[in-house]
Structures are given as C-alpha cells and as structure tokens.
Design a protein around this motif. Structure first.
Motif, short mmCIF file in Angstrom:
data_model
loop_
_atom_site.label_atom_id
_atom_site.label_comp_id
_atom_site.label_asym_id
_atom_site.label_seq_id
_atom_site.Cartn_x
_atom_site.Cartn_y
_atom_site.Cartn_z
N SER A 4 2.91 1.44 -2.94
CA SER A 4 1.79 2.47 -4.58
C SER A 4 1.42 3.50 -4.09
CB SER A 4 0.47 1.34 -4.22
OG SER A 4 -0.47 1.84 -4.89
N SER A 5 1.11 3.74 -2.77
CA SER A 5 0.89 5.58 -2.92
C SER A 5 1.84 6.14 -3.09
CB SER A 5 0.53 5.69 -1.77
OG SER A 5 -0.89 5.29 -0.87
N TYR A 6 3.32 5.89 -2.67
CA TYR A 6 4.00 6.32 -3.73
C TYR A 6 4.29 6.78 -4.66
CZ TYR A 6 9.07 8.39 -4.20
OH TYR A 6 9.83 8.96 -4.12
N GLY A 47 1.06 -1.11 -0.19
CA GLY A 47 -0.52 0.05 0.24
C GLY A 47 0.63 1.20 -0.21
N GLU A 98 2.14 6.41 -7.19
CA GLU A 98 0.89 6.04 -7.68
C GLU A 98 0.35 7.33 -7.88
OE1 GLU A 98 -2.53 2.66 -8.27
OE2 GLU A 98 -0.50 1.43 -8.48
N ASP A 99 0.58 8.35 -6.30
CA ASP A 99 -0.03 9.49 -6.07
C ASP A 99 1.55 10.52 -6.44
OD1 ASP A 99 -1.42 11.59 -5.12
OD2 ASP A 99 -1.63 10.80 -3.30
N TYR A 100 2.46 10.43 -5.31
CA TYR A 100 3.69 10.98 -4.86
C TYR A 100 3.95 11.36 -5.86
CZ TYR A 100 7.16 13.57 -2.25
OH TYR A 100 8.24 14.30 -2.04
#
Length: 88
Positions: free
Chosen positions: A56-58, A53, A60-62
């Motif tokens: 993925s956040s790093y 998670g 796909e977002d950051y």
C-alpha cells in the motif's frame, strides 16, 4: 563492489534548501511491535499485514507521487560523502 557504510553526525553536514532529506530521518532509534501494541491495548489488532502495508505504501505513496518515474537525487549523499570522507 562492496558497499561502504559511513557513520556521521547529521548536524555536521548542512543540507541546502531544495536538497532531499538526509538519513537518518529520526535523530533516535524507533521500533514498533505489533505484539507489544496488542499487550498494551486490549482488543487491538492490526488492520494490515506487513506485506499489505508495504504494498500500500509503495502504490499509494511512492508510485502515486511519481517517484517511480523520477531519477534518484544523490546530491545530499554526495555532500555527506564529501564531508565525511575527505582527507583531514
């Protein structure tokens, strides 16, 4: 140098439009528990591990939003420090 933790009331430091959000992002504590969710919702299981998670956040977002290539904007931090640490 040793970091200094500053406690402040977010409502006491107005953040101008266009400045980054100030911490805390929530006005209350927020906790989540995989174990509690599995107790409360029979058959529920997480789709991702904590590491998956975070990764993925790093990515796909950051990174996807280009934040990894931008300079960090400390304007809001500077306002908070100025307001909270100024001699009374």
């Amino acid at each position: 140098p040793e970091p200094k933790i500053i406690h402040y009331d977010p409502k006491s430091v107005p953040v101008p439009d266009g400045f980054p959000k100030a911490f805390p992002f929530r006005g209350m504590h927020f906790f989540a528990s995989v174990e509690k969710a599995m107790e409360d919702v029979p058959g529920w299981r997480p789709k991702y591990s904590l590491l998956e998670g975070l990764r993925s956040s790093y990515v796909e977002d950051y990174v996807a939003r280009g934040f990894d290539k931008k300079d960090v904007d400390f304007r809001t931090d500077d306002l908070i420090i100025e307001k909270c640490c100024a001699p009374a």
